[in-house]
Scaffold this motif. Sequence first.
Motif, PDB file in Angstrom:
ATOM      1  N   TRP A  34       0.839  -1.204   0.000  1.00  0.00           N
ATOM      2  CA  TRP A  34       0.000   0.000   0.000  1.00  0.00           C
ATOM      3  C   TRP A  34       0.872   1.251   0.000  1.00  0.00           C
ATOM      4  CZ3 TRP A  34      -0.198   3.756   3.913  1.00  0.00           C
ATOM      5  CH2 TRP A  34      -1.205   4.717   3.784  1.00  0.00           C
ATOM      6  N   ALA A  35       1.873   1.276   0.853  1.00  0.00           N
ATOM      7  CA  ALA A  35       2.753   2.446   0.954  1.00  0.00           C
ATOM      8  C   ALA A  35       3.508   2.691  -0.349  1.00  0.00           C
ATOM      9  CB  ALA A  35       3.732   2.257   2.104  1.00  0.00           C
ATOM     10  N   ALA A  36       3.967   1.611  -0.985  1.00  0.00           N
ATOM     11  CA  ALA A  36       4.697   1.756  -2.250  1.00  0.00           C
ATOM     12  C   ALA A  36       3.797   2.361  -3.325  1.00  0.00           C
ATOM     13  CB  ALA A  36       5.226   0.396  -2.695  1.00  0.00           C
ATOM     14  N   LEU A  37       2.562   1.857  -3.444  1.00  0.00           N
ATOM     15  CA  LEU A  37       1.621   2.398  -4.433  1.00  0.00           C
ATOM     16  C   LEU A  37       1.284   3.855  -4.125  1.00  0.00           C
ATOM     17  CD1 LEU A  37      -0.862  -0.593  -4.898  1.00  0.00           C
ATOM     18  CD2 LEU A  37       0.866   0.211  -6.514  1.00  0.00           C
ATOM     19  N   ASP A 102      -5.669  17.540  11.302  1.00  0.00           N
ATOM     20  CA  ASP A 102      -4.335  16.935  11.265  1.00  0.00           C
ATOM     21  C   ASP A 102      -3.707  17.176   9.892  1.00  0.00           C
ATOM     22  OD1 ASP A 102      -2.146  15.602  12.158  1.00  0.00           O
ATOM     23  OD2 ASP A 102      -3.177  13.717  12.601  1.00  0.00           O
ATOM     24  N   SER A 103      -2.401  16.943   9.799  1.00  0.00           N
ATOM     25  CA  SER A 103      -1.699  17.092   8.520  1.00  0.00           C
ATOM     26  C   SER A 103      -1.499  15.732   7.867  1.00  0.00           C
ATOM     27  CB  SER A 103      -0.334  17.754   8.748  1.00  0.00           C
ATOM     28  OG  SER A 103       0.527  16.874   9.461  1.00  0.00           O
ATOM     29  N   ALA A 104      -1.295  15.738   6.568  1.00  0.00           N
ATOM     30  CA  ALA A 104      -1.083  14.490   5.831  1.00  0.00           C
ATOM     31  C   ALA A 104       0.181  13.786   6.310  1.00  0.00           C
ATOM     32  CB  ALA A 104      -1.004  14.775   4.334  1.00  0.00           C
ATOM     33  N   TRP A 108       0.319  10.056   7.938  1.00  0.00           N
ATOM     34  CA  TRP A 108       1.174   9.059   7.287  1.00  0.00           C
ATOM     35  C   TRP A 108       2.079   8.380   8.313  1.00  0.00           C
ATOM     36  CZ3 TRP A 108       1.514   6.836   2.558  1.00  0.00           C
ATOM     37  CH2 TRP A 108       2.685   6.158   2.236  1.00  0.00           C
ATOM     38  N   GLU A 109       2.680   9.171   9.179  1.00  0.00           N
ATOM     39  CA  GLU A 109       3.556   8.619  10.216  1.00  0.00           C
ATOM     40  C   GLU A 109       2.774   7.766  11.217  1.00  0.00           C
ATOM     41  OE1 GLU A 109       5.303  12.111  11.824  1.00  0.00           O
ATOM     42  OE2 GLU A 109       6.811  12.321  10.216  1.00  0.00           O
ATOM     43  N   SER A 110       1.548   8.149  11.507  1.00  0.00           N
ATOM     44  CA  SER A 110       0.716   7.382  12.438  1.00  0.00           C
ATOM     45  C   SER A 110       0.399   5.998  11.875  1.00  0.00           C
ATOM     46  CB  SER A 110      -0.591   8.142  12.732  1.00  0.00           C
ATOM     47  OG  SER A 110      -0.325   9.370  13.360  1.00  0.00           O
TER      48      SER A 110
END
Length: 282
Positions: A34-37, A102-104, A108-110
């Motif tokens: 998912w993260a790669a896509l 919140d910020s993107a 993402w880090e969460s």
Amino acid sequence: MADAPKFHPALAITNVKSLISITLDMESGQYHSWAALFKVQARVHGVLEHIISPTEAKEKEAYEQAKAADLSLWKRLDAVVLQWIYATISPDILNSILIDDDSAEHIWESVTDLFHDNKHSRAMYLNTEFTTTRLDDFSTTSAYCNRLKSLADQLANVGAPINDHALVLKLLQGLNESYKDFVMVIQNKKNLPSFATVRSKLALAEKNLQERAKHEADSTTFIAQDQPANDRTQAPPNRESSQGINSRNYANNNYRGNNNRKHNKSGSRNNGKGNRGHSSGG
């Protein structure tokens, strides 16, 4: 007159799920895929910095300058990336990370921390799934191989990679008795083939087994259909012949019965004559 809104390619995306086909959840273990896509689409549409801040000094300075030059556009793009994240994660993950305003980058880090914190327990679960997977649980060898490859990829994503040699051995170990000859041939090779090669050969072996089974089934059907014709060469008792015998027996019985009645009538007449002669003589 107010300036017209600036166009940005990220703003043209109306259905991010058509670009990122994976919906991330805790059970599937597809975080790295998912993260790669997601990062590919973010890079293509010029918003990668909204989830991964630049580290090099020049890139970081350029990013900060662009942000300050049009803060309104930056906020709009950040909201777009937030939408992309929210649209491609499961409700359970969404509920665990959702924060107002919140910020993107923080979201993402969460999500990343959520999966990294469970990395070891996830690895144990995936390893159990990998070692207990067998061909009997699938309708085809292709589905079986796909599952093994998927589990191996997921294990690599959580820091427990399976090398190609171990993947081939597991593939062979999970086959059933029908493929014992295939397993023997592969095991006796001096150098164990790659997973891709064994998978291709296994598909061919499956096709041969299916053709053999079909041939045997057709032969059995042919024999079963041909059996009545063979049985007819040994003629069963003729129904008409039996009826003819019964008719002759019936006729013979009638004939004997008629003769007996004639004999009895003849005897009766003779007796009558004799009685009349005796009467006259008296």
